[in-house]
Each structure stands twice: as C-alpha cells, then as structure tokens.
Design a protein around this motif. Structure first.
Motif, short mmCIF file in Angstrom:
data_model
loop_
_atom_site.label_atom_id
_atom_site.label_comp_id
_atom_site.label_asym_id
_atom_site.label_seq_id
_atom_site.Cartn_x
_atom_site.Cartn_y
_atom_site.Cartn_z
N MET A 1 0.85 -1.19 0.00
CA MET A 1 0.00 0.00 0.00
C MET A 1 0.89 1.25 0.00
N GLY A 2 0.68 2.15 0.97
CA GLY A 2 1.47 3.36 1.00
C GLY A 2 2.81 3.18 1.68
N GLU A 3 3.62 4.22 1.64
CA GLU A 3 4.92 4.17 2.30
C GLU A 3 4.74 4.06 3.81
N VAL A 4 5.56 3.24 4.44
CA VAL A 4 5.52 3.08 5.89
C VAL A 4 6.64 3.92 6.50
N PHE A 5 6.27 4.82 7.37
CA PHE A 5 7.21 5.74 7.98
C PHE A 5 7.64 5.18 9.33
N ALA A 6 8.94 5.09 9.53
CA ALA A 6 9.53 4.64 10.79
C ALA A 6 9.01 3.27 11.20
N GLY A 7 8.67 2.43 10.23
CA GLY A 7 8.24 1.08 10.51
C GLY A 7 6.90 0.96 11.20
N ARG A 8 6.13 2.07 11.24
CA ARG A 8 4.87 2.04 11.99
C ARG A 8 3.73 2.76 11.29
N TYR A 9 3.97 3.96 10.78
CA TYR A 9 2.89 4.80 10.25
C TYR A 9 2.84 4.70 8.73
N GLU A 10 1.75 4.16 8.22
CA GLU A 10 1.59 4.00 6.77
C GLU A 10 0.85 5.22 6.22
N LEU A 11 1.50 5.94 5.30
CA LEU A 11 0.91 7.15 4.73
C LEU A 11 -0.25 6.78 3.81
N VAL A 12 -1.40 7.36 4.08
CA VAL A 12 -2.60 7.04 3.31
C VAL A 12 -2.88 8.12 2.27
N ASP A 13 -3.15 9.33 2.70
CA ASP A 13 -3.41 10.44 1.77
C ASP A 13 -3.19 11.76 2.51
N PRO A 14 -2.79 12.82 1.77
CA PRO A 14 -2.57 14.12 2.41
C PRO A 14 -3.90 14.79 2.72
N LEU A 15 -4.02 15.34 3.93
CA LEU A 15 -5.24 16.02 4.36
C LEU A 15 -5.12 17.53 4.29
N GLY A 16 -3.92 18.04 4.34
CA GLY A 16 -3.73 19.49 4.32
C GLY A 16 -2.27 19.82 4.23
N GLU A 17 -2.01 21.11 4.02
CA GLU A 17 -0.63 21.56 3.83
C GLU A 17 -0.46 22.92 4.46
N GLY A 18 0.64 23.11 5.15
CA GLY A 18 0.93 24.40 5.77
C GLY A 18 2.39 24.76 5.58
#
Length: 347
Positions: A1-18
């Motif tokens: 699926m999406g990229e897994v960050f730090a072996g724990r958090y899988e990026l799903v979709d961007p919700l916002g940008e600042g």
C-alpha cells in the motif's frame, strides 16, 4: 500500500498543507487506527525547535489537541494526533461567513476553557487563531472545539530561546505588546488573540492589524458580546481582561451560552471535512486483498519519499552524513523534549 514511515505509520493520503509541512492521514500499524500526522518539510534548527515544542506539550483536556507521539526516519520527522473531522473555525467562517452570536459565544467559551487549562499548566500558546481551532464533525449538534498547534508555545517565565527582532505568531491576532523589544510571554497575549478570533467569527473578516475593533461598529452583534470582545481586544494589556476564567464569567453574563443546538447553530452545520478513504483502504485499515496495490496520491512529499526509498541500494556518502546528523539531532530533540515536557508539567 502506502509508504511506511519509521516502521509504523503507513501514509494514506494528504489532508492538508501548511508552512511547516504536510498533514497526512496515516494508518498506525501498532494501534490499528487512523491518525493525522504532520510531516515536517525539512529538518533544520528552526523546524526542530518548533517540532520539539509542539510534541513536548502533553496537556490532556477535551478542548486541547496535543500530539500523541512522534517518530523520525532519515531526514524527516513527524508527530501524530487525532483526526479532527470538522475542519477549523477558519473553515467554518469561510463556508458560512459571519457566525451566529450564540455559536460565536459557545466557540469562544470553549477556547477560553482551553486557555484556562494551558495557562494553569504554565504554557502560553502564542498562535491562537481560527485556523488553529479545530472542530469535531458534529453536524447539526452542538459544536466541540479543540485548540491545536503548539509549535511556538512557551512556558511562562522560561528563559527566552530567541532574542532580537523575531516576532512569533500571526499578524491580526498578535497582541500589540508582542512587537515590543524584551516582551516576555504572557497569558494576556493569548486572550487578545482569542478576542480577535471571536471578532473574525462575528464579522466574517480577518481582523485588521490596526484598529480591528472598529469592525464591530455596524455589525449585527449583541452589545453584551461585542463588549466581551472589546475587553479581550484592548491594546493596552493592563486594561485587557486579565484571565481566561474572568473572560468566561463575562461571557456567561451575556446569556448567550444557553440554548438548544438549533438555536445556537442557526443555519450552520459543521460538516465532515475529511475526504473518503482512497481505493484500497477500509475503515478498519488497508485492504491487502487488492493485488498490485501501490502508494496512492502522487503528492510531492510522497514522490520525494518514494524516490528516496528506491535509491537506498546506492547510498550517498553526503546523504549518509546528513542522515547521521539528523539522527543525532533527533536524539538531542528527544532528550530536550523530555526535559521540556517535564518542565511544562511540573513547573
């Protein structure tokens, strides 16, 4: 699926940008739940300081949105928080224009509850504004607000980390005294920003930097509520409402905090602002039954991450050194965060 960050958090979709980074919806593989995660754009001294400050705040309260945790990988860091599905007060004003007086009073009261709590814990927020007032998606029910974004927060009476002509905060909500040389963080600056946030709610317009309270003239605002906003928006901090608790008493005296949901909201509805899950994702997590699933949404941050992952077989000495440097910075950040969290908690 999406990229897994730090072996724990899988990026799903961007919700916002600042300005500081991209907020992603992520799947927490350890806790089996969706969270919001702010991924910093870059790791430098300024962004790490903001990161340390924000993730070090551990104030648990129904009207405070504090980070849940953080993680670092290579040259990036993120911290996670619950997903607030109703957007922000800024979104609400953008969608509907001026808010009804009772709704403004209720949102202001909830903000003051949050400020009373954090000030009682010795913390000054320093960037109170409608964009940082996040909402649950309550629809036609009474609203629920949480104060977020503690990236420039400071402890009362703590040694200053910056000196000189550096002003933190957002123009229009920044108390006048914050521009003065040698100003030290004070709860009354947050109260000014709360007044300016309420002013934006009832007028539908961002406060002017000079003479913002003139916007109340001719506005369809009950005089009692307008007076509470004037007291909060006094340019002279010695004449301004001194505490969030006192402001709540003044607000309660207006009689605007009572009423059923329909009476409070008028024609307003706090919609669910979070998009539907992308293909391959279910309410209970990723659907691994789909063959050939790949990362969704070619967002620039995701593209950079994917490109970075594919080149690991040919490491660059320069990048290796940068990664080592960031790792050391993160270790230092963690140590400072623990000390800062203990300081903010125990004084």
């Amino acid at each position: 699926m999406g990229e897994v960050f730090a072996g724990r958090y899988e990026l799903v979709d961007p919700l916002g940008e600042g300005g500081a980074g991209v907020v992603w919806r992520v799947w927490d593989q350890r806790e089996d739940c969706y969270l919001a995660a702010k991924v910093l754009r870059q790791v430098d001294a300024a962004s790490l300081l903001r990161f340390i400050r924000e993730q070090a705040v551990r104030i648990e309260h129904p009207h405070v949105l504090a980070p849940l945790g953080w993680a670092g990988e290579d040259d990036r860091v993120l911290f996670t928080m619950p997903i607030m599905r109703g957007g922000s007060v800024a979104t609400l004003v953008g969608d509907f224009g001026p808010l009804p007086p009772r709704l403004t009073a209720m949102l202001l009261d909830q903000l003051l509850v949050a400020l009373d709590r954090i000030h009682g814990q010795g913390v000054i927020h320093r960037d109170v504004k409608p964009a940082n007032l996040l909402l649950d998606a309550t629809g036609r029910e009474l609203p629920h607000l949480r104060l977020s974004d503690f990236g420039v927060a400071a402890a009362i009476d703590e040694p200053r980390l910056t000196h000189g002509p550096v002003t933190l905060g957002t123009q229009g909500y920044l108390a006048p005294e914050c521009h003065q040389p040698g100003w030290e963080p004070d709860p009354r600056a947050d109260l000014y920003a709360a007044g300016m946030s309420a002013l934006e709610m009832v007028t539908g317009q961002r406060p002017a930097v000079t003479r913002p309270l003139e916007a109340l003239e001719g506005a369809d605002v009950p005089e009692d509520l307008a007076q509470v906003i004037r007291w909060l928006g006094e340019f002279d901090p010695d004449r301004r409402t001194a505490t969030a608790a006192l402001a709540r008493e003044q607000l309660a005296a207006t009689g605007l905090l009572a009423g059923a949901a329909a009476e409070v909201l008028g024609e307003i509805e706090v919609f669910d602002q979070v998009p539907e899950l992308p293909e391959g994702w279910m309410p209970d997590g990723p659907s691994h039954a789909l063959p050939g699933a790949t990362a969704r949404h070619a967002h620039p941050a995701a593209q950079a991450s994917t490109s970075h992952e594919t080149t690991r077989a040919q490491p660059s000495p320069v990048k290796d050194r940068r990664g080592l440097g960031v790792a050391l910075l993160l270790l230092l950040a963690g140590a400072v965060a623990l000390l800062l969290a203990a300081y903010l908690t125990w004084g």
